[in-house]
Design a protein around this motif. Sequence first.
Motif, short mmCIF file in Angstrom:
data_model
loop_
_atom_site.label_atom_id
_atom_site.label_comp_id
_atom_site.label_asym_id
_atom_site.label_seq_id
_atom_site.Cartn_x
_atom_site.Cartn_y
_atom_site.Cartn_z
N UNK A 1 0.83 -1.21 0.00
CA UNK A 1 0.00 0.00 0.00
C UNK A 1 0.86 1.26 0.00
N UNK A 2 0.29 2.32 -0.54
CA UNK A 2 0.92 3.63 -0.42
C UNK A 2 0.75 4.12 1.01
N UNK A 3 1.48 5.16 1.42
CA UNK A 3 1.29 5.67 2.79
C UNK A 3 -0.16 6.03 3.09
N UNK A 4 -0.84 6.66 2.11
CA UNK A 4 -2.24 7.03 2.34
C UNK A 4 -3.11 5.78 2.46
N UNK A 5 -2.85 4.78 1.60
CA UNK A 5 -3.63 3.54 1.67
C UNK A 5 -3.40 2.82 2.99
N UNK A 6 -2.18 2.86 3.48
CA UNK A 6 -1.87 2.19 4.74
C UNK A 6 -2.64 2.83 5.89
N UNK A 7 -2.67 4.16 5.91
CA UNK A 7 -3.40 4.87 6.97
C UNK A 7 -4.89 4.55 6.90
N UNK A 8 -5.44 4.58 5.67
CA UNK A 8 -6.86 4.31 5.50
C UNK A 8 -7.20 2.87 5.86
N UNK A 9 -6.33 1.94 5.49
CA UNK A 9 -6.55 0.53 5.82
C UNK A 9 -6.58 0.32 7.33
N UNK A 10 -5.64 0.94 8.02
CA UNK A 10 -5.60 0.81 9.48
C UNK A 10 -6.83 1.43 10.12
N UNK A 11 -7.29 2.54 9.54
CA UNK A 11 -8.49 3.19 10.06
C UNK A 11 -9.71 2.29 9.89
#
Length: 894
Positions: free
Chosen positions: A81-91
């Motif tokens: 994942x991209x950094x943004x995708x990683x944050x959204x996935x964790x959320x």
Amino acid sequence: MVNFEGGADADEYLTKYQVGRVDTTATVWLGITLACTECHDHKYDPFTQKDFYRFYAYFNSIAEKGLDGQKDNPAPSIKVPSPKQKVRSEELRGNVAALDSDLKQQLEAPHKQRDLAQVAWEQTIRKNVLADWSAIDPTEFSSAGGATLKKLDDKSILAGGTNPDKDTYEVVLKTPLDRITGIRLEALADASFPARSSRSDNGNFVLTKFEAEAEIGEVSSSPSEQSPPEFGVWRVLGPFKAASVKEAFAKAFVPENEIDLGKTYDDGQLRWTEKPDWKDGVVQSLGSENNSATYLYRTIIVAKDRQMMISLGSDDGIQVWLNGRKLLANDVTRGAAADQEKLLLRLAAGENKLLLKINNGGGDYAYYFAADKNSVTKYPVQFASAVADVNQTDFNVQSALEGKPNKGWGIAGYDAANQLDHEAVFIAKQPFGFVGGTKLKVRLKFESDFKQHSIGRFRLAITTSDGLVEFAALPDKVRNILPIATEKRTDAQKAELTRYYRETFVPEVRTLMEQLAAKRDELNKFEAAIPSTMVMQDLENPRETHVLIRGDFRNRGDLVTPGVPASLPPPPTGTHADRLALARWLVAPENPLTSRVTINRFWAMFFGVGLVKTSNNFGVQGEWPSHPHLLDWLATEFKAQHWDIKAMQKMMLMSATYRQSSKVTKELVERDPENRLYARGPRFRLDAEMIHDNALAVSGLLNPTIGGPSVRPYQPPGLWEQVGFGDSFSSQSYVQSKGDDLYRRGLYTYWKRAMPYPAFVTFDAPTRELCTVQRPRTSTPLQSLVLMNDPVYVEAARGLAARVMKNGGDDVARRLTYAFRLTLARPPRKNELETLERIYQQQLQNFRQDKAAAEALLSVGESPRPTGLDVSELAAWTAIGNILLNLDETITKG
């Protein structure tokens, strides 16, 4: 490489993979032709065949198969994942975890009000199932195997005499009841049996099949001649779309117990439509709509009360209502065919309303309907399900509806705790029987592979309880738990029942479940869109590696262990011989090749040829460096800069050598025809991807986004399919990208080895079947045809034209000068300006006379045409752009 070709040998392809990795690693990082030693010792360089297979051993421990099957990314793979995708996935994961925790609390925590409501619900269900039964006095009974059957005072039947290996009991019951919903079979213990609970020595029985047939009773008058029923025209409503096939089946899209033919649905988009051409007795198509439901409606008029048998079929699930009352609900996945369901309709005198609901999971769907217009006097009873108080493992009472010899209902009677009275309830798909009286034939079959396993004493009872239909609709686990007394249930059974009740009947829990399902669906869809990549993983027990004699994977020689060529510096002592150690060895200070090979490749990228001309071969047969001290210094500097690629490339680009003019003089050509002494700047044709990117950049269309999935730009139709399987395997058809993806850099173009991107191949791009360090450079007429006619370059010419018209000034000369600076980074010469201005005026005149030709030219490509520009002028400037992008100077560096 991912291979699933039929007939391929897994071991052969596994060997090919490892050989390819050895060749690629040796070529890219070491610049040596180690591949020559696959079959024999190297003829020129100090490498042996044993060196090859020791290097091969580093990769032979990878956890992969020679044939990977139909997988996009064979295991092991990881999400990237991209950094943004990683944050959204964790959320999203946090949201799911919180909802899941709340739901668990709601399902498991004691709750006085809900627990009391559950007890009341259980009592109602148990009453409907266990109470309101009428034990029927059998009028006839027989044993096909020769056993002696005797009726006892309690209306039970006791078997004696011969105990055959297999048997079938047939019992006839007569009852005035006509809306029978279930039959109860009591298997009663008796002291006359060896082990009380059955006639077998071990106390067990296996009921392999339970059958029943309803027949008009003798107490009923013979059916009189009746006028045939009158069938109304079919009407259809739908399809209604749903989020899933489950929702399509369960959701009531219309009031299903009261039909209004004049009403519209889905904001007036759907209405009841007559289908006078639809015929009964044939499979009728309902179209194609995934996750959908369609309603069918008709009337049936009869002069007197009567019963009628209908035959149904559906693709997929089916539900049936008669006069607002649901008769059938079967949530299945199947193709429509005749006689998949038999349904008895109890028609009242006058008009009867029949409603069908057909739901579809995917693809085409259809239904089948046929009616037996003759009077019904008997028919086999269809059972929806069965439940028993005790079920032996692998011998559930549900199996007694299937009739398989190796299955059936068993009670584990060999266990003394089960040598008691037991009962099973067989629940009909719909109420059965005849008004005025019903004769019921029941058959109990004991055809198990276990001999003499028949019931010794039994009693039959029937019920007309409507609650039995509700009971039949319960999940198997719940249905099996409910008949068990509360104090005898295990903790797991109690938890299962509480969970079902709260999930089904508590609104707060249902709402929470819907929220959790929606959030999980959102998470799954989001994570499915995250790209994945294959990774290497070692086997827990690495394969043995042998020298392959003459490179034949079937002919194994000496056993070898991982290692580097003996003629090169060895890895540090004490290191584990794995790929991590190999990677560290490649960039170790003692390794003389990696930095030199890499720097040489950078140099070749900027100057057209490396300091070592043979970039793919630093061995004895390779060419010696033109400037060995320079290569040594750059290589050591590269290490000193901690392998900083950008720093080294910046140094080369800012050097006086690179910034020289590429102008060629007679004297320089005579002294140094190939410019190996670098007395002039480099001059050579750009690589395929750079020509593509330069055209897009000049036109203003280039999408500079870095990273992300590969894209599919314009390509002639049908090429991809020529080498595809044409089925569900991946990448069998070419689906062109849309929007900004059409203008990504050439680096991101998707291709496969059997079908590389045609425009790139024309400009000498390799097919990627083998590791390629040096590309050939050709100059062919076909290249000009690509630049003139490929949609990428025609669209780029239009983009350049629009850019020139908007930003290049008001007169033709200024615009031509601007176009020259964009494409060639210089102003035009006088003769060039005059020539292009003449061509422009000719094209403008042509396009003003032929507007259709102008529109056709400007319609190439999917980028939006700028508004406010004259069509003929834009087409004429597109022609000029097409010329400029096709110039040798445009595609040549220098």
